[in-house]
Design a protein around this motif. Structure first.
Motif, PDB file in Angstrom:
ATOM      1  N   ALA A 237     -11.127   9.173  -7.089  1.00 19.52           N
ATOM      2  CA  ALA A 237     -11.004   7.708  -7.115  1.00 19.52           C
ATOM      3  C   ALA A 237      -9.556   7.280  -7.071  1.00 19.52           C
ATOM      4  CB  ALA A 237     -11.688   7.171  -8.375  1.00 19.52           C
ATOM      5  N   GLU A 238      -8.691   7.987  -7.766  1.00 16.42           N
ATOM      6  CA  GLU A 238      -7.261   7.654  -7.756  1.00 16.42           C
ATOM      7  C   GLU A 238      -6.665   7.869  -6.376  1.00 16.42           C
ATOM      8  OE1 GLU A 238      -3.791   6.204  -9.426  1.00 16.42           O
ATOM      9  OE2 GLU A 238      -5.806   6.327 -10.290  1.00 16.42           O
ATOM     10  N   ALA A 239      -7.066   8.975  -5.737  1.00  8.85           N
ATOM     11  CA  ALA A 239      -6.546   9.234  -4.384  1.00  8.85           C
ATOM     12  C   ALA A 239      -7.033   8.181  -3.383  1.00  8.85           C
ATOM     13  CB  ALA A 239      -6.977  10.636  -3.941  1.00  8.85           C
ATOM     14  N   LYS A 240      -8.293   7.785  -3.510  1.00  2.65           N
ATOM     15  CA  LYS A 240      -8.842   6.757  -2.615  1.00  2.65           C
ATOM     16  C   LYS A 240      -8.143   5.419  -2.837  1.00  2.65           C
ATOM     17  CE  LYS A 240     -13.176   4.690  -1.154  1.00  2.65           C
ATOM     18  NZ  LYS A 240     -14.663   4.627  -1.380  1.00  2.65           N
ATOM     19  N   LYS A 241      -7.886   5.076  -4.087  1.00  6.63           N
ATOM     20  CA  LYS A 241      -7.193   3.834  -4.400  1.00  6.63           C
ATOM     21  C   LYS A 241      -5.790   3.838  -3.821  1.00  6.63           C
ATOM     22  CE  LYS A 241      -5.953   0.878  -8.292  1.00  6.63           C
ATOM     23  NZ  LYS A 241      -5.976   0.742  -9.782  1.00  6.63           N
ATOM     24  N   LEU A 242      -5.129   4.987  -3.967  1.00  7.62           N
ATOM     25  CA  LEU A 242      -3.777   5.096  -3.419  1.00  7.62           C
ATOM     26  C   LEU A 242      -3.793   5.007  -1.902  1.00  7.62           C
ATOM     27  CD1 LEU A 242      -0.779   5.582  -4.000  1.00  7.62           C
ATOM     28  CD2 LEU A 242      -1.242   8.042  -3.932  1.00  7.62           C
ATOM     29  N   GLN A 243      -4.786   5.603  -1.295  1.00  3.84           N
ATOM     30  CA  GLN A 243      -4.908   5.560   0.160  1.00  3.84           C
ATOM     31  C   GLN A 243      -5.190   4.139   0.631  1.00  3.84           C
ATOM     32  OE1 GLN A 243      -7.911   8.142   1.634  1.00  3.84           O
ATOM     33  NE2 GLN A 243      -7.443   7.764   3.810  1.00  3.84           N
ATOM     34  N   ASP A 244      -6.039   3.389  -0.081  1.00  2.34           N
ATOM     35  CA  ASP A 244      -6.329   2.011   0.298  1.00  2.34           C
ATOM     36  C   ASP A 244      -5.088   1.136   0.170  1.00  2.34           C
ATOM     37  OD1 ASP A 244      -8.901   2.787   0.764  1.00  2.34           O
ATOM     38  OD2 ASP A 244      -9.693   2.065  -1.175  1.00  2.34           O
ATOM     39  N   SER A 245      -4.328   1.378  -0.871  1.00  6.43           N
ATOM     40  CA  SER A 245      -3.103   0.584  -1.034  1.00  6.43           C
ATOM     41  C   SER A 245      -2.101   0.862   0.078  1.00  6.43           C
ATOM     42  CB  SER A 245      -2.493   0.846  -2.402  1.00  6.43           C
ATOM     43  OG  SER A 245      -2.106   2.217  -2.503  1.00  6.43           O
ATOM     44  N   LYS A 246      -2.009   2.118   0.480  1.00  4.00           N
ATOM     45  CA  LYS A 246      -1.103   2.460   1.578  1.00  4.00           C
ATOM     46  C   LYS A 246      -1.579   1.834   2.883  1.00  4.00           C
ATOM     47  CE  LYS A 246       0.714   6.813  -0.201  1.00  4.00           C
ATOM     48  NZ  LYS A 246       0.829   8.273   0.031  1.00  4.00           N
ATOM     49  N   ALA A 247      -2.872   1.822   3.113  1.00  4.27           N
ATOM     50  CA  ALA A 247      -3.414   1.217   4.346  1.00  4.27           C
ATOM     51  C   ALA A 247      -3.162  -0.281   4.367  1.00  4.27           C
ATOM     52  CB  ALA A 247      -4.907   1.508   4.440  1.00  4.27           C
ATOM     53  N   ALA A 248      -3.262  -0.946   3.258  1.00  3.67           N
ATOM     54  CA  ALA A 248      -3.000  -2.384   3.197  1.00  3.67           C
ATOM     55  C   ALA A 248      -1.545  -2.694   3.488  1.00  3.67           C
ATOM     56  CB  ALA A 248      -3.408  -2.928   1.833  1.00  3.67           C
ATOM     57  N   GLU A 249      -0.644  -1.822   2.971  1.00  3.85           N
ATOM     58  CA  GLU A 249       0.789  -2.018   3.238  1.00  3.85           C
ATOM     59  C   GLU A 249       1.093  -1.826   4.714  1.00  3.85           C
ATOM     60  OE1 GLU A 249       2.830   0.612   0.675  1.00  3.85           O
ATOM     61  OE2 GLU A 249       2.428  -0.533  -1.174  1.00  3.85           O
ATOM     62  N   GLU A 250       0.433  -0.872   5.324  1.00  2.00           N
ATOM     63  CA  GLU A 250       0.661  -0.639   6.747  1.00  2.00           C
ATOM     64  C   GLU A 250       0.158  -1.806   7.594  1.00  2.00           C
ATOM     65  OE1 GLU A 250      -1.161   3.004   7.657  1.00  2.00           O
ATOM     66  OE2 GLU A 250       0.350   4.263   6.630  1.00  2.00           O
ATOM     67  N   ASP A 251      -0.949  -2.463   7.208  1.00  2.00           N
ATOM     68  CA  ASP A 251      -1.479  -3.595   7.963  1.00  2.00           C
ATOM     69  C   ASP A 251      -0.537  -4.797   7.929  1.00  2.00           C
ATOM     70  OD1 ASP A 251      -3.667  -2.105   8.603  1.00  2.00           O
ATOM     71  OD2 ASP A 251      -4.947  -2.912   6.978  1.00  2.00           O
ATOM     72  N   THR A 252       0.182  -5.040   6.887  1.00  2.00           N
ATOM     73  CA  THR A 252       1.081  -6.187   6.757  1.00  2.00           C
ATOM     74  C   THR A 252       2.454  -5.926   7.339  1.00  2.00           C
ATOM     75  OG1 THR A 252       1.653  -5.442   4.540  1.00  2.00           O
ATOM     76  CG2 THR A 252      -0.142  -7.047   4.755  1.00  2.00           C
ATOM     77  N   GLY A 253       2.675  -4.747   7.769  1.00  2.00           N
ATOM     78  CA  GLY A 253       3.992  -4.437   8.375  1.00  2.00           C
ATOM     79  C   GLY A 253       5.003  -4.096   7.324  1.00  2.00           C
ATOM     80  N   ASP A 254       5.820  -5.105   6.952  1.00  2.00           N
ATOM     81  CA  ASP A 254       6.867  -4.845   5.971  1.00  2.00           C
ATOM     82  C   ASP A 254       6.371  -4.916   4.557  1.00  2.00           C
ATOM     83  OD1 ASP A 254       6.258  -7.447   5.977  1.00  2.00           O
ATOM     84  OD2 ASP A 254       8.347  -8.187   6.064  1.00  2.00           O
ATOM     85  N   GLY A 255       5.130  -5.199   4.412  1.00  2.00           N
ATOM     86  CA  GLY A 255       4.577  -5.211   3.065  1.00  2.00           C
ATOM     87  C   GLY A 255       4.411  -6.591   2.506  1.00  2.00           C
ATOM     88  N   SER A 256       4.969  -7.700   3.241  1.00  2.00           N
ATOM     89  CA  SER A 256       4.820  -9.071   2.731  1.00  2.00           C
ATOM     90  C   SER A 256       3.539  -9.668   3.277  1.00  2.00           C
ATOM     91  CB  SER A 256       6.010  -9.925   3.129  1.00  2.00           C
ATOM     92  OG  SER A 256       6.105  -9.955   4.543  1.00  2.00           O
ATOM     93  N   THR A 257       2.931 -10.516   2.568  1.00  2.00           N
ATOM     94  CA  THR A 257       1.679 -11.132   2.966  1.00  2.00           C
ATOM     95  C   THR A 257       1.962 -12.382   3.802  1.00  2.00           C
ATOM     96  OG1 THR A 257       0.661 -10.329   0.967  1.00  2.00           O
ATOM     97  CG2 THR A 257      -0.507 -12.074   2.147  1.00  2.00           C
ATOM     98  N   ALA A 258       1.359 -12.503   5.021  1.00  2.00           N
ATOM     99  CA  ALA A 258       1.582 -13.651   5.923  1.00  2.00           C
ATOM    100  C   ALA A 258       0.869 -14.876   5.395  1.00  2.00           C
ATOM    101  CB  ALA A 258       1.080 -13.326   7.332  1.00  2.00           C
TER     102      ALA A 258
END
Length: 272
Positions: A237-258
């Protein structure tokens, strides 16, 4: 699994283990009490046998109780006394003739009475007989010729001794027989408890303890497996959570929310 040997068919639980231990303690206490009872009865048996015959007592020291012959000394004494009584009666008959009718007419009350009592030896009641003799009796001093009265008195004393010996023999014989049977029964009980009951309970205790130990090991192994699975699930569960957080950061580009336009978004219809 369990130990070898005969055991009781019980379900291995801690309550069964406690009850079996209590039964084993009771069996050991009973064995000790029966062994003391056997020793006390054997001591009394030997004392009676020593009174009866020295030869039989010496034989008892080297042979089992069941192989002891019948009572010797008291019976030999009884034989000698009856022999003397028969001779004395023959002398009376020779000196005075037949005096049976005179004896029957002169007897009013019994001069011999037998009293019975009981001796308690380790819970075993042994009958004991005692002679209660009335010294007063008929006087035959002037009966017959040639000192016939003396012969009658002598015969009377000899037969009185024979009756006392007979009562003593009956008391010894009865106690001897009862003690012999009780000692045999007590020995059987002691041997049964020592060689059957106690080993069976001990094997049952070993079986229950081994089963309980096996159940404890199984429970410990199960808990270890459950704990390991929980750790693996938490790590996943921790690895999946970390992976989801990394995927969300990659979708926003620099990490800021549009910023989003609220007018362009359409709300879902709400049905009342």
């Amino acid at each position: 699994m369990s130990g070898t040997g005969p055991r009781e068919a019980i379900f291995p639980t801690r309550m069964a283990l406690t009850n079996t231990k209590l039964r084993l303690k009771g069996a050991q206490t009973g064995h000790s009490l029966l062994a003391k009872k056997r020793d006390a009865l054997t001591t009394r048996f030997r004392s009676i046998l020593k009174k009866v015959d020295e030869d039989a007592y010496l034989m008892l020291l080297v042979t089992p109780v069941r192989t002891i012959p019948a009572i010797y000394k008291a019976k030999r004494k009884m034989g000698r006394v009856m022999q003397l009584a028969s001779f004395s009666l023959a002398e009376v008959t020779y000196a005075t003739g037949d005096i049976s009718y005179q004896v029957q007419e002169s007897v009013k009350t019994a001069s011999f009475k037998v009293k019975a009592k009981q001796d308690n030896v380790s819970g075993v009641l042994l009958p004991a007989f005692e002679v209660d003799r009335d010294p007063s009796g008929s006087d035959f001093n002037l009966t017959g010729l040639g000192r016939g009265g003396q012969q009658i008195q002598k015969s009377k004393e000899v037969y009185a001794k024979a009756v006392e010996t007979l009562v003593e023999l009956a008391s010894l014989q009865t106690a001897f027989t009862i003690l012999d049977e009780v000692i045999k029964a007590t020995n059987r009980r002691v041997n049964a408890i020592e060689h059957v009951v106690i080993p069976k309970l001990e094997n049952t205790i070993k079986y229950v303890m081994s089963e309980l130990d096996e159940m404890d090991r199984e429970e410990f192994f199960r808990l270890k497996k459950v704990q390991g699975k929980k750790k693996r699930d938490a790590a996943t569960a921790e690895a999946k959570k970390l992976q989801d957080s990394k995927a969300a950061e990659e979708d926003t580009g620099d990490g800021s929310t549009a910023p989003t336009n609220l007018l362009e978004e359409k709300d879902e219809d709400v049905i009342f």
